[in-house]
Design an enzyme around this catalytic site. Structure first.
Site, PDB file in Angstrom:
ATOM      1  N   GLU A  97       0.900  -1.326  -0.107  1.00 27.55           N
ATOM      2  CA  GLU A  97      -0.080   0.010  -0.033  1.00 27.55           C
ATOM      3  C   GLU A  97       0.808   1.136   0.250  1.00 27.55           C
ATOM      4  O   GLU A  97       1.970   1.281   0.570  1.00 27.55           O
ATOM      5  CB  GLU A  97      -0.905   0.184   1.372  1.00 27.55           C
ATOM      6  CG  GLU A  97      -1.978  -0.986   1.145  1.00 27.55           C
ATOM      7  CD  GLU A  97      -2.967  -1.017   2.347  1.00 27.55           C
ATOM      8  OE1 GLU A  97      -3.676  -1.754   2.747  1.00 27.55           O
ATOM      9  OE2 GLU A  97      -2.556   0.099   3.293  1.00 27.55           O
ATOM     10  N   CYS A 110       2.701   8.574   2.000  1.00 31.55           N
ATOM     11  CA  CYS A 110       3.348   7.509   3.138  1.00 31.55           C
ATOM     12  C   CYS A 110       3.761   6.335   2.294  1.00 31.55           C
ATOM     13  O   CYS A 110       2.484   5.641   1.549  1.00 31.55           O
ATOM     14  CB  CYS A 110       1.925   7.206   3.923  1.00 31.55           C
ATOM     15  SG  CYS A 110       1.996   5.898   5.074  1.00 31.55           S
ATOM     16  N   CYS A 117       5.014  -7.753   7.491  1.00 31.02           N
ATOM     17  CA  CYS A 117       5.797  -6.999   8.682  1.00 31.02           C
ATOM     18  C   CYS A 117       6.042  -8.039   9.555  1.00 31.02           C
ATOM     19  O   CYS A 117       4.866  -9.029   9.900  1.00 31.02           O
ATOM     20  CB  CYS A 117       5.133  -6.075   9.196  1.00 31.02           C
ATOM     21  SG  CYS A 117       5.949  -4.958  10.497  1.00 31.02           S
ATOM     22  N   CYS A 121       2.592  -6.342  15.970  1.00 29.00           N
ATOM     23  CA  CYS A 121       1.897  -5.302  16.897  1.00 29.00           C
ATOM     24  C   CYS A 121       0.476  -5.741  16.842  1.00 29.00           C
ATOM     25  O   CYS A 121      -0.164  -6.150  15.731  1.00 29.00           O
ATOM     26  CB  CYS A 121       1.870  -3.881  16.294  1.00 29.00           C
ATOM     27  SG  CYS A 121       3.835  -3.340  16.264  1.00 29.00           S
ATOM     28  N   CYS A 124      -2.437  -3.960  14.595  1.00 24.36           N
ATOM     29  CA  CYS A 124      -1.915  -3.548  13.181  1.00 24.36           C
ATOM     30  C   CYS A 124      -2.521  -4.660  12.385  1.00 24.36           C
ATOM     31  O   CYS A 124      -2.260  -5.840  12.281  1.00 24.36           O
ATOM     32  CB  CYS A 124      -0.535  -3.413  13.111  1.00 24.36           C
ATOM     33  SG  CYS A 124      -0.066  -2.855  11.392  1.00 24.36           S
ATOM     34  N   CYS A 337      -3.812   1.207   8.095  1.00 24.54           N
ATOM     35  CA  CYS A 337      -2.556   0.545   7.682  1.00 24.54           C
ATOM     36  C   CYS A 337      -3.064  -1.046   7.386  1.00 24.54           C
ATOM     37  O   CYS A 337      -3.783  -1.671   8.165  1.00 24.54           O
ATOM     38  CB  CYS A 337      -1.688   0.249   8.758  1.00 24.54           C
ATOM     39  SG  CYS A 337      -1.391   1.686   9.637  1.00 24.54           S
TER      40      CYS A 337
HETATM   41  N1  SAH Z   1       6.750  -0.075  11.479  1.00 27.17           N
HETATM   42  C1  SAH Z   1       6.730   1.314  11.675  1.00 27.17           C
HETATM   43  C2  SAH Z   1       5.929   2.117  10.444  1.00 27.17           C
HETATM   44  C3  SAH Z   1       4.921   1.427  10.112  1.00 27.17           C
HETATM   45  S1  SAH Z   1       3.244   1.394  11.047  1.00 27.17           S
HETATM   46  C4  SAH Z   1       6.028   1.528  13.015  1.00 27.17           C
HETATM   47  O1  SAH Z   1       5.989   0.935  13.833  1.00 27.17           O
HETATM   48  O2  SAH Z   1       6.370   2.855  13.116  1.00 27.17           O
HETATM   49  C5  SAH Z   1       2.931   3.001  10.987  1.00 27.17           C
HETATM   50  C6  SAH Z   1       2.230   3.512  12.119  1.00 27.17           C
HETATM   51  O3  SAH Z   1       0.733   3.226  12.275  1.00 27.17           O
HETATM   52  C7  SAH Z   1       2.739   3.040  13.521  1.00 27.17           C
HETATM   53  O4  SAH Z   1       2.855   4.133  14.422  1.00 27.17           O
HETATM   54  C8  SAH Z   1       1.684   1.899  13.886  1.00 27.17           C
HETATM   55  O5  SAH Z   1       1.745   1.651  15.275  1.00 27.17           O
HETATM   56  C9  SAH Z   1       0.495   2.539  13.532  1.00 27.17           C
HETATM   57  N2  SAH Z   1      -0.585   1.866  13.330  1.00 27.17           N
HETATM   58  C10 SAH Z   1      -0.732   0.614  12.946  1.00 27.17           C
HETATM   59  N3  SAH Z   1      -2.190  -0.016  13.142  1.00 27.17           N
HETATM   60  C11 SAH Z   1      -2.924   0.997  13.202  1.00 27.17           C
HETATM   61  C12 SAH Z   1      -4.130   1.101  13.627  1.00 27.17           C
HETATM   62  N4  SAH Z   1      -4.996   0.187  13.296  1.00 27.17           N
HETATM   63  N5  SAH Z   1      -4.576   2.225  13.860  1.00 27.17           N
HETATM   64  C13 SAH Z   1      -3.984   3.191  13.964  1.00 27.17           C
HETATM   65  N6  SAH Z   1      -2.443   3.376  13.643  1.00 27.17           N
HETATM   66  C14 SAH Z   1      -1.978   2.097  13.691  1.00 27.17           C
END
Ligand code: SAH
Length: 357
Positions: A97, A110, A117, A121, A124, A337
């Site tokens: 994306e 972005c 990944c 997390c 995510c 995301c």
């Molecule tokens: N791996 C890197 C960059 C990609 S994620 C990182 O962790 O920063 C980009 C951002 O989106 C991160 O801050 C992540 O925690 C956040 N993110 C992931 N899933 C999300 C969701 N469902 N709602 C809001 N932010 C989210």
């Protein structure tokens, strides 16, 4: 040289590499490589036939032996607010994306750095699909070029905040950013790298001495809460991470952005805010609050009510910590995301084993 069929893929080659390639492969003068670099990057042109300052015979030869990009946009969603979210289909069939975010005063993109990944997390969508591979520098810069073709205005800002962990693909990510800097004139000050918190790689980035903004996905002020939602915290805890952020500031003089995702009842109480304020005291930083962009998760995470977000913010501000709230964009499309790709793959996808650093 990366090739598709038998043709050489040019996107991702630097100006110097293009100059070498035209000399070695085509027996042309090196300046033809400079012209190619200008067409491919600054003008975001993909068709050799449109490269009007190249002789017709050279354009024909290029068509036979080279290809600007083997990647193509496979799905697009446009929001009423101007946000355009795209799925880029890569030569091997994988999809990532990328998002165009036009604002009044800038045009931001972005970009993804990995297919999937490995960080796991819990909130995510990308994590749920697991990790496939790193993107090449060409695949990273090509996302920007595809988005530029969809934008009337020039792209001014780049954030590596799409799929994947940029600091685990640091060399390719930096090669891509260098091309954007050298060929598109986008200053490093307008670039942000977002990390889950890979501490040794934060130091590795600091050593490059580039004025790139570091965004740290903190999301909790204490190890217990953070480890619950981010497995990577078992390897590098909150204090170690905040110290790395301080050291990044000392090395680059770039103020740190701490991303703070708010999950209802998990990390959004006034006590969490107070603890966060204490930990960030004296760190030159900005806290960016992100109310959870809802995706279905095994933990059943929910978005906090607006009032709770306001209270959290008020605590930080009372403690003198500059705070912003992510401007919610693209809510009428699959803005969170991994959502667009998830839909494309025919979600739901199974939760894979957590890796975490
Ligand atoms: N791996 C890197 C960059 C990609 S994620 C990182 O962790 O920063 C980009 C951002 O989106 C991160 O801050 C992540 O925690 C956040 N993110 C992931 N899933 C999300 C969701 N469902 N709602 C809001 N932010 C989210």
């Amino acid at each position: 040289m990366p090739t598709t069929e038998t043709r050489t893929v040019l996107v991702g080659l630097s100006r110097a590499q293009l100059r070498e390639w035209v000399v070695a492969t085509l027996g042309e003068p090196a300046y033809r490589g400079t012209q190619l670099a200008q067409w491919i990057y600054a003008k975001a042109v993909t068709e050799f036939s449109a490269m009007t300052d190249l002789p017709a015979a050279l354009r024909t030869r290029l068509n036979e032996c080279a290809l600007v990009s083997p990647n193509a946009i496979s799905a697009t969603q446009r929001s009423k607010d101007g946000t355009v979210k795209c799925l880029l289909r890569l030569a091997d069939g994988n999809e990532v994306e990328c998002v165009l975010l036009p604002y009044d005063d800038r045009v931001s993109v972005c970009l993804s750095t990995q297919v999937g990944c490995a960080m796991g997390c819990r909130f995510c969508a990308t994590a749920q699909g697991g990790y496939t591979r790193n993107l090449t520098a060409g695949e990273i810069v090509d996302q920007l070029l595809h988005l530029q073709r969809l934008s009337e205005r020039r792209i001014t800002h780049v954030v590596l905040m799409g799929m994947g962990e940029p600091l685990l693909n640091l060399e390719n990510a930096l090669d891509a950013l260098r091309m954007m800097h050298d060929e598109l004139g986008i200053g490093y000050r307008r670039m942000t790298v977002s990390t889950v918190g890979i501490v040794p790689q934060i130091y590795a980035l600091a050593e490059r001495n580039l004025p790139i903004t570091l965004a740290v996905s903190l999301h909790a002020p204490d190890d217990e809460t953070r480890a619950k939602i981010m497995p990577v915290n078992r390897k590098w805890g909150v204090d170690t991470l905040i110290q790395a952020a301080r050291d990044y500031f000392e090395a680059t003089k770039r103020r740190i952005t701490f991303e703070y995702l708010l999950l209802r009842g998990v990390n959004d109480t006034p006590e969490h805010a107070q603890q966060l304020a204490r930990k960030l005291r004296g760190v030159p930083c900005l806290v960016n609050l992100i109310p959870f962009n809802y995706v279905p998760t095994p933990d059943g995470f929910q978005r906090p009510e607006a009032e709770r977000v306001r209270r959290f913010r008020a605590v930080l501000e009372a403690a003198g910590i500059e705070t912003t709230q992510r401007v919610e964009r693209g809510h009428d499309i699959d803005a969170a995301c991994g959502q667009l790709r998830g839909k494309h793959l025919g979600k739901p996808i199974p939760l894979t084993a957590q890796v975490g650093g």
